[in-house]
Design a protein around this motif. Sequence first.
Motif, PDB file in Angstrom:
ATOM      1  N   LEU A   1       0.609  -1.104  -0.077  1.00 51.04           N
ATOM      2  CA  LEU A   1       0.130   0.172   0.064  1.00 51.04           C
ATOM      3  C   LEU A   1       0.963   1.247   0.006  1.00 51.04           C
ATOM      4  O   LEU A   1       2.216   1.316   0.673  1.00 51.04           O
ATOM      5  N   SER A   2       0.502   2.356  -0.596  1.00 49.17           N
ATOM      6  CA  SER A   2       0.969   3.468  -0.754  1.00 49.17           C
ATOM      7  C   SER A   2       0.477   4.494   0.242  1.00 49.17           C
ATOM      8  O   SER A   2      -0.726   4.520   0.229  1.00 49.17           O
ATOM      9  N   VAL A   3       1.333   4.813   1.246  1.00 45.24           N
ATOM     10  CA  VAL A   3       0.726   5.921   2.263  1.00 45.24           C
ATOM     11  C   VAL A   3       1.000   7.637   2.110  1.00 45.24           C
ATOM     12  O   VAL A   3       2.279   7.605   2.192  1.00 45.24           O
ATOM     13  N   PRO A   4       0.189   8.288   1.822  1.00 48.66           N
ATOM     14  CA  PRO A   4       0.568   9.568   1.481  1.00 48.66           C
ATOM     15  C   PRO A   4       1.232  10.417   2.460  1.00 48.66           C
ATOM     16  O   PRO A   4       1.015   9.994   3.830  1.00 48.66           O
ATOM     17  N   LEU A   5       2.007  11.248   2.343  1.00 51.23           N
ATOM     18  CA  LEU A   5       2.799  12.137   3.410  1.00 51.23           C
ATOM     19  C   LEU A   5       1.578  12.949   4.389  1.00 51.23           C
ATOM     20  O   LEU A   5       1.976  12.671   5.787  1.00 51.23           O
ATOM     21  N   GLU A   6       0.441  12.923   4.048  1.00 49.25           N
ATOM     22  CA  GLU A   6      -0.757  13.746   4.618  1.00 49.25           C
ATOM     23  C   GLU A   6      -1.140  12.884   5.766  1.00 49.25           C
ATOM     24  O   GLU A   6      -1.732  13.061   6.827  1.00 49.25           O
ATOM     25  N   THR A   7      -0.931  11.407   5.770  1.00 46.42           N
ATOM     26  CA  THR A   7      -1.591  10.250   6.639  1.00 46.42           C
ATOM     27  C   THR A   7      -0.451   9.992   7.591  1.00 46.42           C
ATOM     28  O   THR A   7       0.375   8.919   7.316  1.00 46.42           O
ATOM     29  N   PRO A   8      -0.671  10.535   8.888  1.00 40.18           N
ATOM     30  CA  PRO A   8       0.236   9.670   9.841  1.00 40.18           C
ATOM     31  C   PRO A   8       0.160   8.135  10.101  1.00 40.18           C
ATOM     32  O   PRO A   8      -0.898   7.815  10.108  1.00 40.18           O
ATOM     33  N   PHE A   9       1.205   7.738  10.420  1.00 41.66           N
ATOM     34  CA  PHE A   9       1.206   6.179  10.652  1.00 41.66           C
ATOM     35  C   PHE A   9       0.548   5.986  11.986  1.00 41.66           C
ATOM     36  O   PHE A   9      -0.330   5.065  12.143  1.00 41.66           O
ATOM     37  N   ILE A  10       0.372   6.872  12.765  1.00 38.80           N
ATOM     38  CA  ILE A  10      -0.561   6.634  14.148  1.00 38.80           C
ATOM     39  C   ILE A  10      -1.836   6.395  13.722  1.00 38.80           C
ATOM     40  O   ILE A  10      -2.706   5.833  14.436  1.00 38.80           O
ATOM     41  N   ALA A  11      -2.340   7.174  12.650  1.00 37.77           N
ATOM     42  CA  ALA A  11      -3.792   7.260  12.446  1.00 37.77           C
ATOM     43  C   ALA A  11      -4.301   5.679  11.956  1.00 37.77           C
ATOM     44  O   ALA A  11      -5.044   5.333  12.169  1.00 37.77           O
ATOM     45  N   ILE A  12      -3.127   5.173  11.131  1.00 31.61           N
ATOM     46  CA  ILE A  12      -3.346   3.700  10.736  1.00 31.61           C
ATOM     47  C   ILE A  12      -3.397   2.890  11.869  1.00 31.61           C
ATOM     48  O   ILE A  12      -4.262   1.829  12.102  1.00 31.61           O
ATOM     49  N   SER A  13      -2.458   2.990  12.941  1.00 29.72           N
ATOM     50  CA  SER A  13      -2.408   2.351  13.974  1.00 29.72           C
ATOM     51  C   SER A  13      -3.594   2.200  14.808  1.00 29.72           C
ATOM     52  O   SER A  13      -4.160   1.116  15.479  1.00 29.72           O
TER      53      SER A  13
END
Length: 583
Positions: free
Chosen positions: A110-122
């Motif tokens: 998956l490609s994660v854009p710069l605007e999406t922090p990893f913590i949001a996915i966690s």
Amino acid sequence: MAVTLNDLLAESSLDLSLVVEGEPGALDDPIVWVHASESTDPTPYLEGGELLLLTGLQMPDDEPTEELRLYASRLAGIGIRGIGFGIEVNHPAIPQWLVDQCEHAGVPLLSVPLETPFIAISKRVSRGVADSKNQEFARMYRAQQQLIRSARQVDPVRGIVTKTAQLVGGWAALLNPAGKVRESSHHFLPVGVEELSDALTFSKLGETHFFQAKGYDIAVLHVATPAHVTLGYLVAGCRGVKGSLDQTLCAEAATMLALAIGSSSRGTLALTHFRTALTRDCLEGRSEDVHRYADDLWGGMPHEPLEVLRVMGEPDAIESAARLLEPFGSHIARNMNPVMYGEIDDELWVVVSQSNVDEWLVQLGKDTRLTVGESSGCTWRGLPRGRHEAFQAGAEALASGERSVRYGSGGSAAALERVIDPATMRAFADLRLAPISTMTFDISVGAHRGGSGGAVGGGAADGASSSFSQGVASQTGESSAGADGDGADSSPSAGSRTGRDGIIDSSTTIQAVDVVRAWVDSRGRVEEAARRIGVHRHTMTKYIARIGEAMHVSMDDPGVMAELWYACRYTRFGSDRDPGFAS
């Protein structure tokens, strides 16, 4: 519900893009956790099922280094759910070599854009895991409540086993400590008990043994008291691969079975005593008042004609046999006519319909520790006779080493030697023949009174001078004229005996016990008895008369003859003892 990659892709706030789909169905596998790592080999820190997040800090744009050549393959080997690559941090786009590796290894990317922090996915995955656990707890709570309600039935053990089978979507059974089925959810289990023998043998208290058989995922759990005494085993199974069975539910069911069995033990003991008392009444001919309790104790009364079974064995074997007959706990007993039974003097006494007796003998015969005596057919009024016959058949089975004996089979079921203790019979024989144990006759002079001829010892001769000892009396000294004037020179030898062919040997002295043996073996026929010991029939008649006087009995009495016949078979007196019975 647990979060999947498809759930994350559908979350608009995350704005994720799918680059590599991976293996078929991989996007629907639940994510167990999220882990971020820039290591060239993060596998030591993963368990499988995670979503790995990274920015490619140590990854080149053009070609992978030697350390990164098998990067995606190693992740696929531990069961990673997918890779989330954060772009525009260290790389403007995902390196093509990583895309190629993921496609080759079947790992979703998956490609994660710069605007999406990893913590949001966690956080999103964490909420899904928490929701999944909450739903699992709710499901377990509902299942536990159903198990508790099943324990409130009249037969709590059966209720728990049946409900366990329903909740796991398969089958369940409770085995006793010997490995025999005590209760089951189905009449026929898809997996035979013999296939569970290894699991029962190697299972340890407090541990659950899992294995696969015939397409079923199966668990074997100990049912034990708080003092770690095994009450039995709970066996449950459902179709599917290993891990399909709800292990937590099975563990709770095993705990509840332990409580149900323990709490019902006092009531079971009282029920056992009641069954014993009423079974004894029936076997003693008082069956009229038992019928009103039969439905509650045995599920009914067996139908005439009846047979009585005397079941003997070790205490745990008797207990297993009683469980087999239990009408409310054994699936075998529920499928046949009612059986009345009770434990009397450490033995199990069973009254069964004659139409079912062969089936029950087969079931009881599976336990090699049991010995069964079977009566002939009888009615309710004839149960005392049936009890007597079953007792005798059981005694013969114990004496012969047979596992099961039916009264009258082989013509020897009622033989006295089979049902009376040999030591008791020897004591009777010696006591019966004691008055003539030291009496002997000198056959060279006949059965004259007095003098040196005739009876010697035992108080049978009038005015005779003799000396004798216990066992066989011996006349000593020169012969002299007796009271009647008869005389004969003789020197008889003591301890002589007749041969087994019935003819006297060369000795001139015969013991009175041997005379009695010849007489009873000839059924009281004087001429045949005289021929056996080699004397004239008149002499034989006088011998028998003298013996009758010494024993104070009428030798013509049939009862006396029967007693003397058995006494001669077992006595230690006489020179012609039967070595098979006396010792």
